[in-house]
Design an enzyme around this catalytic site. Structure first.
Site, PDB file in Angstrom:
ATOM      1  N   GLY A  49       0.838  -1.189   0.000  1.00 18.46           N
ATOM      2  CA  GLY A  49       0.000   0.000   0.000  1.00 18.46           C
ATOM      3  C   GLY A  49       0.875   1.241   0.000  1.00 18.46           C
ATOM      4  O   GLY A  49       2.053   1.175   0.375  1.00 18.46           O
ATOM      5  N   GLN A  54       3.246   9.992   1.296  1.00 16.35           N
ATOM      6  CA  GLN A  54       4.500   9.246   1.450  1.00 16.35           C
ATOM      7  C   GLN A  54       5.487   9.499   0.311  1.00 16.35           C
ATOM      8  O   GLN A  54       6.660   9.155   0.436  1.00 16.35           O
ATOM      9  CB  GLN A  54       4.216   7.736   1.552  1.00 16.35           C
ATOM     10  CG  GLN A  54       3.513   7.348   2.848  1.00 16.35           C
ATOM     11  CD  GLN A  54       3.308   5.854   2.923  1.00 16.35           C
ATOM     12  OE1 GLN A  54       2.399   5.312   2.318  1.00 16.35           O
ATOM     13  NE2 GLN A  54       4.178   5.170   3.657  1.00 16.35           N
ATOM     14  N   CYS A  91       5.606   0.164   8.118  1.00 18.63           N
ATOM     15  CA  CYS A  91       5.291   1.319   7.292  1.00 18.63           C
ATOM     16  C   CYS A  91       6.539   1.678   6.497  1.00 18.63           C
ATOM     17  O   CYS A  91       7.638   1.741   7.048  1.00 18.63           O
ATOM     18  CB  CYS A  91       4.880   2.487   8.193  1.00 18.63           C
ATOM     19  SG  CYS A  91       4.427   3.965   7.261  1.00 18.63           S
ATOM     20  N   LEU A  92       6.362   1.905   5.209  1.00 15.96           N
ATOM     21  CA  LEU A  92       7.508   2.256   4.357  1.00 15.96           C
ATOM     22  C   LEU A  92       8.145   3.567   4.805  1.00 15.96           C
ATOM     23  O   LEU A  92       9.315   3.814   4.519  1.00 15.96           O
ATOM     24  CB  LEU A  92       7.061   2.363   2.888  1.00 15.96           C
ATOM     25  CG  LEU A  92       6.602   1.055   2.228  1.00 15.96           C
ATOM     26  CD1 LEU A  92       6.007   1.326   0.852  1.00 15.96           C
ATOM     27  CD2 LEU A  92       7.763   0.073   2.113  1.00 15.96           C
ATOM     28  N   HIS A 134      -4.822   1.721   7.254  1.00 17.61           N
ATOM     29  CA  HIS A 134      -3.478   2.295   7.454  1.00 17.61           C
ATOM     30  C   HIS A 134      -3.228   3.424   6.451  1.00 17.61           C
ATOM     31  O   HIS A 134      -2.737   4.491   6.812  1.00 17.61           O
ATOM     32  CB  HIS A 134      -2.448   1.168   7.300  1.00 17.61           C
ATOM     33  CG  HIS A 134      -1.005   1.581   7.401  1.00 17.61           C
ATOM     34  ND1 HIS A 134      -0.197   1.221   8.464  1.00 17.61           N
ATOM     35  CD2 HIS A 134      -0.224   2.306   6.565  1.00 17.61           C
ATOM     36  CE1 HIS A 134       1.019   1.724   8.266  1.00 17.61           C
ATOM     37  NE2 HIS A 134       1.045   2.382   7.121  1.00 17.61           N
ATOM     38  N   GLU A 135      -3.600   3.186   5.193  1.00 17.56           N
ATOM     39  CA  GLU A 135      -3.356   4.200   4.153  1.00 17.56           C
ATOM     40  C   GLU A 135      -4.265   5.414   4.335  1.00 17.56           C
ATOM     41  O   GLU A 135      -3.837   6.554   4.126  1.00 17.56           O
ATOM     42  CB  GLU A 135      -3.531   3.606   2.747  1.00 17.56           C
ATOM     43  CG  GLU A 135      -2.662   2.380   2.429  1.00 17.56           C
ATOM     44  CD  GLU A 135      -1.193   2.542   2.741  1.00 17.56           C
ATOM     45  OE1 GLU A 135      -0.681   3.678   2.709  1.00 17.56           O
ATOM     46  OE2 GLU A 135      -0.542   1.536   3.056  1.00 17.56           O
ATOM     47  N   HIS A 138      -2.839   7.703   6.768  1.00 10.49           N
ATOM     48  CA  HIS A 138      -1.777   8.550   6.200  1.00 10.49           C
ATOM     49  C   HIS A 138      -2.354   9.855   5.643  1.00 10.49           C
ATOM     50  O   HIS A 138      -1.722  10.901   5.716  1.00 10.49           O
ATOM     51  CB  HIS A 138      -1.043   7.828   5.064  1.00 10.49           C
ATOM     52  CG  HIS A 138       0.111   6.970   5.515  1.00 10.49           C
ATOM     53  ND1 HIS A 138       1.180   7.463   6.241  1.00 10.49           N
ATOM     54  CD2 HIS A 138       0.373   5.656   5.326  1.00 10.49           C
ATOM     55  CE1 HIS A 138       2.042   6.474   6.475  1.00 10.49           C
ATOM     56  NE2 HIS A 138       1.579   5.366   5.931  1.00 10.49           N
TER      57      HIS A 138
HETATM   58 ZN    ZN Z   1       2.475   3.568   6.179  1.00 10.34          ZN
END
Ligand code: ZN
Length: 175
Positions: A49, A54, A91-92, A134-135, A138
Site C-alpha cells: 500500500g 508518502q 510502514c515504508l 493504514h493508508e 496517512h
Molecule cells: Zn504507512
C-alpha cells in the site's frame, strides 16, 4: 515508469507525513500520472500500500494491492466499519520498526473515486481492510505509532523480518 522517493521519518520534508492531505477536486492527467507513479513506487519498495503524502504529495490518494485485491482510492471515506482485530503493521515511512497489537476494524466499506474520477465503493475484510485503514490514516497525518496501546508494542526489526510485516511490508503480499 517513475519511481518516486519515499519520505521517511527524519527526512527534512517528513512534516508532510503529519499533515492532513487535501481533497482532489480535478481529475486530470496529472492525477493519472500520480497514480501510475504510486503503483511503480509501491511495487518497487516493495509494499502492499502507499499513500500520496508518502511520496511528498499532499493529496488524498492511495493505492493498495494484496493477493487478489487491488484498489485506487481518491478522497476515500469509510462509510461502515465492523468488528475489531489486532495485528502487526510496518510502514515504508518508518523503516526498521514494526508495531504489534494495532487495533483495526475487521470489515470496512470505503467510498471514493478512482483516477478517472469514477465513483467506487469497496468492501474489504481482514488484511486488505487493515491496509486500507493504514493508508487512509496517512491521508489524515496519522501513523501507526499513534495507535500503539503500549510502548512495548513498537519493536525494531531486521530487514528480513521487516519483509514479513503488514500492511506496507512485502512478502505478505507475495504469500
Ligand atoms: Zn504507512
Amino acid at each position: 515508469m517513475a519511481i518516486r522517493k519515499i519520505v521517511v521519518l527524519g527526512d527534512p520534508n517528513a512534516g508532510i507525513l503529519r499533515q492532513k492531505a487535501k481533497k482532489v477536486s480535478r481529475f486530470d492527467a496529472s492525477i493519472e500520472r500520480l497514480v501510475k507513479d504510486m503503483w511503480d513506487t509501491m511495487r518497487d519498495a516493495p509494499g502492499v500500500g502507499l499513500a500520496a503524502p508518502q511520496i511528498g504529495v499532499p493529496l488524498r490518494v492511495l493505492v493498495a494491492e494484496y493477493e487478489d485485491d487491488r484498489a485506487v482510492l481518491i478522497n476515500p471515506e469509510i462509510t461502515k466499519a465492523e468488528g475489531e482485530e489486532r495485528g502487526t503493521e510496518g510502514c515504508l515511512s518508518i523503516p526498521g520498526y514494526q508495531g504489534n497489537n494495532i487495533r483495526r476494524a475487521t470489515k470496512i466499506t470505503v467510498k471514493g473515486r478512482n483516477e478517472k474520477g469514477t465513483p467506487v465503493k469497496i468492501t474489504a475484510t481482514g488484511h486488505f481492510a487493515r491496509i486500507l485503514q493504514h493508508e487512509i490514516d496517512h491521508l489524515d497525518g496519522i501513523l501507526y505509532l499513534d495507535r500503539l496501546d503500549r510502548k512495548e508494542d513498537l519493536i525494531e526489526v531486521s530487514e528480513e523480518e521487516e519483509e514479513e510485516t503488514a500492511p506496507e511490508g512485502a512478502s505478505v503480499a507475495k504469500r
